[in-house]
Design an enzyme around this catalytic site. Structure first.
Site, short mmCIF file in Angstrom:
data_model
loop_
_atom_site.label_atom_id
_atom_site.label_comp_id
_atom_site.label_asym_id
_atom_site.label_seq_id
_atom_site.Cartn_x
_atom_site.Cartn_y
_atom_site.Cartn_z
N ASP A 385 8.00 6.05 6.28
CA ASP A 385 7.04 5.51 5.32
C ASP A 385 6.15 4.54 6.11
OD1 ASP A 385 5.95 4.69 2.85
OD2 ASP A 385 7.26 2.95 2.85
N GLU A 464 -8.77 -6.32 -0.03
CA GLU A 464 -9.70 -7.13 -0.81
C GLU A 464 -9.24 -8.58 -0.87
OE1 GLU A 464 -12.07 -4.25 -3.78
OE2 GLU A 464 -10.30 -5.18 -4.65
N ARG A 562 -8.72 -2.62 10.41
CA ARG A 562 -9.30 -1.92 9.27
C ARG A 562 -10.70 -2.48 9.04
NH1 ARG A 562 -4.38 -0.73 5.78
NH2 ARG A 562 -5.65 -1.11 3.95
N THR A 642 3.06 8.66 3.49
CA THR A 642 2.75 7.44 2.75
C THR A 642 1.98 7.77 1.48
OG1 THR A 642 1.55 5.35 2.87
CG2 THR A 642 0.67 7.13 4.19
N ASP A 644 -0.30 5.82 0.59
CA ASP A 644 -1.52 5.04 0.82
C ASP A 644 -2.76 5.91 1.04
OD1 ASP A 644 -2.09 2.45 0.69
OD2 ASP A 644 -1.01 1.86 2.49
N LYS A 759 7.07 13.89 -0.67
CA LYS A 759 7.66 13.46 0.60
C LYS A 759 8.92 14.28 0.87
CE LYS A 759 6.16 8.60 0.60
NZ LYS A 759 6.61 7.23 0.81
N ASN A 783 10.40 4.71 -3.80
CA ASN A 783 9.57 5.91 -3.62
C ASN A 783 10.03 6.76 -2.44
OD1 ASN A 783 8.69 3.69 -1.98
ND2 ASN A 783 6.96 4.94 -1.38
N ASP A 784 10.86 6.19 -1.57
CA ASP A 784 11.33 6.94 -0.39
C ASP A 784 12.69 7.57 -0.61
OD1 ASP A 784 9.05 6.04 1.10
OD2 ASP A 784 10.02 4.11 1.27
#
Length: 1075
Positions: A385, A464, A562, A642, A644, A759, A783-784
């Protein structure tokens, strides 16, 4: 629960599940039968059960106790272990199912247990509480009908997301108003996709026609997510229990079997075939031998009448079973006990490792299942992840570049700002969706004016927050305060309050890769501020210092930062009013809403003036890049999976050296598939990679050679769904095969925007590909869980408490994976493969002389060894030295393994348990057995006599063979040991001394509990004979000769090669474990 008013369409009440979550495997009633069934599915356990029953039923040469006791021990220990693990799962389920939830009943709030919740119930959830089931969001304590939610336990994203209440119900703020609501909801059947939901709510006002409103994923609050920065919300239960999206993303915990265990089972079947053939040969030869009458019934052993009348086939079958029992020791039941103990005790070496202890959290590694230790030495794919596993999920503002000038923190505030700089800082303060968490709701503004730092910013994007905080912290002058009544309030450099009316938000999406806001200043000027990825801003810019800013952005991207570009344009009142109409029409569309909005955004966002760019760093975990590099050198492919965004994930992949500067990135994303068909995209990609690489083998790729083209693949969740979707003709195989082929030829793969179940699908796809590679998944959130359960080995970072019980191992930081695999995994695998081979070897040495003996005793099932020796050979005389070897052995030092990751490849793909090694050990066992038996036989052939003139009998012969056997197999292990500690010395020489003392006592004392004592004085008599001593020493030497020769030859060959194995000791054992 309520039925709709009359006049609606036919209403069929549906049966919905209750809200219980079940992750346990057994119940109180089915534990014994289910557990026994699972245990007897193991070949060895089933086999020993059969042997035990045979020994009970017929008259066999050995006692039933010899098979029954070890079997009972193994079954009981395993059942206790599995029962305890399941009890912990029950405990966790009960805690979850019994937590209190606030319902609305008859206009009042009622507390009930979570499991009693039903579909249609209206629930109230307070701040920092977790949603008890999937809810449709009806109303919130916030005036604008929004709420903020973190979904960290679902998709790993710890940032705040904004959800919106249904338009018609958002004004209901108390229990009575909510209870008076009359509505029906239609929605799709439960689905595991976290990001997708389609539904419709019909709200009835008096007797009028109902108002229908569309429901989307922005109205659905998922079980497992947490309410933040919102006092309370009301929602209606729509999916409960095992139908919630969170539960649908769980996967059943299947029994994981290691590659070594599979090899063991195959070898057992081979030995079972050898055993059956031995018993058959002996049975046939027995009846051939007895075909002559004087051999069948000698005068001293006449048969009784019933024996003569017995059916020949029945007699033959009984004899066959008796031979099976006699030779059954070739299948080592004690091997299973030893392997279990080796795995269990070996796992402590991992938890004791001080280098893997994390000072910050005060935690070390955890082993949840020791069954897979050796699998850590066989990993071919690592699926990791990103957020919280590779990165710390901690964004930091690094620099901004305005008009080509670079400003870094703490230096920015020098001198006077020019107009463009002022505009740039305002753009950053206004162009975002950040919310301010009020520390003090009463007169919050004054408090913020006194202390700029008291603002706590929350947003769905950590970038942000980093930018708004960066401007507040480092540019002493610009602080975003709050959004109130649609006015954005900021403090400028002079500490004056500026208000901007927020007219429109053109929200971010991954295709456009930018977001904009339209604001109106207090002077009446209308500005459109836009920030986004350089690739989406530069083509839309008409003026500004593009080249200087672009070169800075590229430089920052190479450093793994980034980057975002910021631009603006001024709108006239007429331009704004046109834009507003276009946006309003698109927003009201029920079909193709997203497509229409995208077209409008495209029209509005153009002709910008470029202001500058920002750089933000998502700090990688310490040594993450170093770990990934080491894993790649070890021949392990690393994939990042991920939830993301693609840009974010790609930047991280560059930072952690998964992608390198010369890596050619291939994209298989929704954007690409919209331009071309999936078929064309896949074929283009496969042509590209295969043209350059031919086919990358594991070795070539892991060398990471610079002259060969390096490919990195990026795929998103939507593209994966298309690849996995069955085709109209019913086959999806060829797309999958093509996709796998592309992946195999890429040195690294990044999968972004993945739902948890996707995944797991990726892991499963690789796991079931034709090479059947061993996979490892590592993550830190719920989530993993699916991918962790799907992979052969699942590791979880310590933060993910929710999922920790589903993983096989837990480590504090990603960097610990290096030592875990390259050192511990390597050792575990080498030790257990030697242990398994050695067990088969010593049992061949043990039982083959018994087979040869039958040719010299008329196939009468006479045992060569005494019962005590038969029972204790595997339990006492030879078990502890190999167990210690399996725990302590280090053929190479740990430092060397860390320094040379490529050594990991020497044991890859189950290299030490291949057929060649297995056959070598078996033949070595047969050779030694022949030496023991015939060496002793020829020694006795010359009628060896003792000092008093007596001749040796058959028990003395058996004892002589057994003595040579015990000494040979123990010394063979001593020859194979590279790493000596006092414990090894104690066990190896101690077990030989124990054998001698036991034999002296067993034969030297008359034991009252024995009916007959055939071993009385046998051992002492044997040792009183000189030729017997000479024979023992000679036979041991001859037996060990092939092994010594092999070692000398290997040493000579190795000396000629560059890579000499270091056979050096090292301080790997915990201090209290050494002398």
């Amino acid at each position: 629960h309520r039925e709709p008013p009359p006049g609606t369409e036919a209403y069929i009440p549906q049966r919905f599940p209750d809200n219980r979550i079940v992750s346990s495997k057994y119940t109180f009633w089915n534990f014994v039968p289910k557990n026994l069934f699972e245990q007897f599915r193991r070949i060895a356990n089933f086999y020993f059960l059969i042997i035990f029953l045979v020994q009970l039923i017929i008259d066999t040469p050995t006692s039933p106790v010899t098979s029954g006791l070890p079997l009972l021990f193994v079954i009981t220990v395993t059942a206790i272990k599995q029962g305890y693990e399941d009890w912990l799962r029950h405990k966790a389920d009960n805690a979850m199912n019994q937590c209190p939830v606030h319902f609305i009943q008859h206009g009042k709030l009622v507390r009930k247990q979570s499991r009693k919740l039903r579909v249609g119930d209206i629930v109230m959830v307070k701040e920092d509480e977790t949603f008890p089931c999937d809810l449709i969001f009806l109303s919130s304590s916030r005036g604008d009908g929004t709420c903020f939610v973190t979904t960290a336990s679902l998709d790993g994203e710890s940032s705040h997301k904004t959800y919106y209440a249904v338009q018609d119900t958002k004004a209901f703020h108390n229990e009575q108003e909510i209870d008076a609501l009359h509505a029906t909801i239609e929605c799709e059947q439960p689905q595991p996709d976290l990001y997708k939901f389609v539904g419709r709510i019909n709200v009835y006002h008096d007797r009028n026609e109902p108002t229908a409103r569309p429901l989307g994923s922005e109205n659905l609050l998922l079980r497992g997510a947490t309410l933040k920065n919102t006092e309370k919300i009301f929602g209606v239960a729509i999916y409960t229990g095992m139908e919630t999206k969170m539960a649908l993303n769980y996967q059943a915990k299947s029994q994981k079997r290691s590659a070594v265990e599979k090899s063991m089972n195959v070898f057992l079947i081979v030995y079972l075939c050898i055993l059956i053939s031995k018993a058959l040969i002996n049975t046939v030869l027995k009846y051939v031998w007895q075909s002559e009458p004087f051999r069948d019934e000698p005068w001293y052993n006449q048969k009784t009448e019933p024996e003569r009348k017995r059916n020949l086939f029945l007699r033959a079958f009984t004899d066959f079973l008796a031979f099976m029992v006699l030779f059954n020791y070739i299948i080592p039941v004690s091997m299973y006990v030893t392997v279990e103990m080796q795995k269990f005790l070996g796992s402590y070496f991992l938890t004791w490792d001080e280098e893997m202890f994390d000072e910050d959290t005060g935690e070390g590694p955890l082993v949840n299942t020791s069954d897979l230790n050796e699998e850590l030495g066989q990993i071919e794919y690592v699926f990791t992840d990103k957020t919280g596993t590779l990165t710390e999920n901690n964004m930091e503002f690094v620099e901004c570049c305005i008009e080509g000038h670079v400003y870094v923190p703490h230096v920015i505030c020098n001198g006077q700002y020019i107009f463009k700089e002022e505009l740039f800082f305002r753009a950053l303060c206004l162009c975002h969706t950040v919310q301010v968490k009020d520390d003090d709701s009463v007169d919050g503004l004054k408090k913020n004016q006194l202390s700029r730092r008291s603002c706590i910013y929350i947003s769905s994007s950590p970038d942000e927050v980093a930018l708004v905080e960066g401007i507040q912290r480092y540019v002493l002058g610009y602080t975003y305060l709050r959004l109130k009544d649609n006015f954005m309030e900021i403090l400028n450099r002079e500490n004056n309050l500026e208000k901007f009316e927020l007219l429109e938000v053109l929200s971010f999406d991954s295709v456009r890769r930018r977001m904009s806001v339209i604001v109106k200043s207090s002077t009446g000027d209308i500005f459109l501020f836009c920030k986004g990825a350089d690739s989406s801003i530069f083509p839309r810019v008409k003026e500004g210092k593009i080249d200087q800013i672009r070169s800075r952005v590229e430089r920052n991207a190479v450093e793994g930062l980034r980057t975002l570009c910021v631009a603006y344009k001024k709108l006239t009142a007429e331009e704004y009013s046109n834009a507003q109409k276009l946006l309003q029409n698109a927003k009201l569309a029920l079909q193709d809403r997203e497509k229409k909005l995208a077209e409008v955004y495209e029209k509005i966002e153009r002709d910008f003036i470029l202001l500058g760019a920002t750089a933000v760093e998502d700090r990688l975990q310490e040594k993450a890049a170093d770990t990934i590099e080491a894993l790649q050198k070890a021949g392990i492919k690393v994939w990042v999976l991920t939830g993301d965004k693609m840009e974010t994930a790609a930047a991280t992949c560059y930072a952690c050296k998964l992608f390198r500067r010369n890596t050619q990135i291939l994209e298989l994303t929704t954007k690409k598939i919209e331009e071309q068909s999936l078929h064309d995209v896949l074929f283009d990609l496969s042509k590209t990679v295969l043209r350059h690489n031919g086919s990358l083998t594991r070795d070539t790729f892991s060398g990471l050679s610079t002259d060969m083209q390096d490919y990195g693949l990026i795929i998103d969740g939507a593209a994966l769904s298309l690849i996995m979707k069955p085709r109209q003709d019913g086959s999806s195989a060829n797309y999958r095969e093509l996709f796998l082929e592309i992946c195999r030829n890429c040195s690294a793969v990044l999968c972004c925007r993945m739902a948890p179940l996707q995944k797991a699908q990726i892991v499963k796809l690789i796991k079931l590909s034709k090479e059947h590679p061993i996979t490892l998944a590592i993550g830190d959130g719920a989530n993993d869980v699916s991918m962790i359960l799907e992979a052969h080995v699942g590791i979880i970072g310590k933060e993910g408490r929710q999922a920790a019980r589903n993983s096989d191992y837990a480590i504090p930081k990603f960097k610990h994976l290096k030592k875990m695999l390259l050192v511990h995994g390597h050792f575990y695998y080498v030790r257990i493969s030697e242990l398994v081979q050695y067990f088969f070897y010593k049992n061949v040495c043990f039982i083959f002389p018994q087979f040869l003996y039958q040719f010299f005793c008329g196939f009468s099932q006479q045992t060569l060894y005494d019962t005590a020796y038969l029972t204790l050979y595997n339990i006492s005389f030879t078990s502890l030295p190999i167990l210690l070897y399996g725990l302590m052995e280090q053929h190479v030092s740990a430092d060397t393994l860390k320094r040379e990751p490529s050594l990991y490849r020497d044991v890859a793909k189950n290299a030490l348990l291949r057929w060649r090694a297995f056959i070598y050990w078996t033949f070595l066992g047969v050779f030694d057995a022949v030496v023991f038996f015939f060496g002793a036989y020829f020694l006795f052939d010359n009628t060896v006599v003792t000092s008093n003139g007596q001749m040796f009998g058959n028990w003395t012969f058996g004892t002589l063979v057994f003595t040579v056997l015990v000494f040979t197999v123990t010394l063979k292990l001593a020859l194979d040991t590279h790493y000596w500690t006092w414990i090894n010395h104690f066990m190896i020489w101690g077990s030989l001394v124990f054998y001698i003392i036991f034999s002296l006592l067993w034969g030297g004392i008359i034991w009252p509990f024995l009916n007959y004592q055939r071993m009385y004085y046998v051992f002492m008599q044997m040792l009183s004979s000189g030729p017997a001593w000479l024979g023992i020493i000679l036979l041991i030497t001859v037996s060990l000769l092939p092994d010594v020769l092999k070692k000398v030859l290997c040493r000579q060959v190795f000396r000629g090669t560059a890579r000499t194995p270091e056979l050096k000791s090292l301080s790997f054992i915990p201090s209290h474990f050494t002398a």
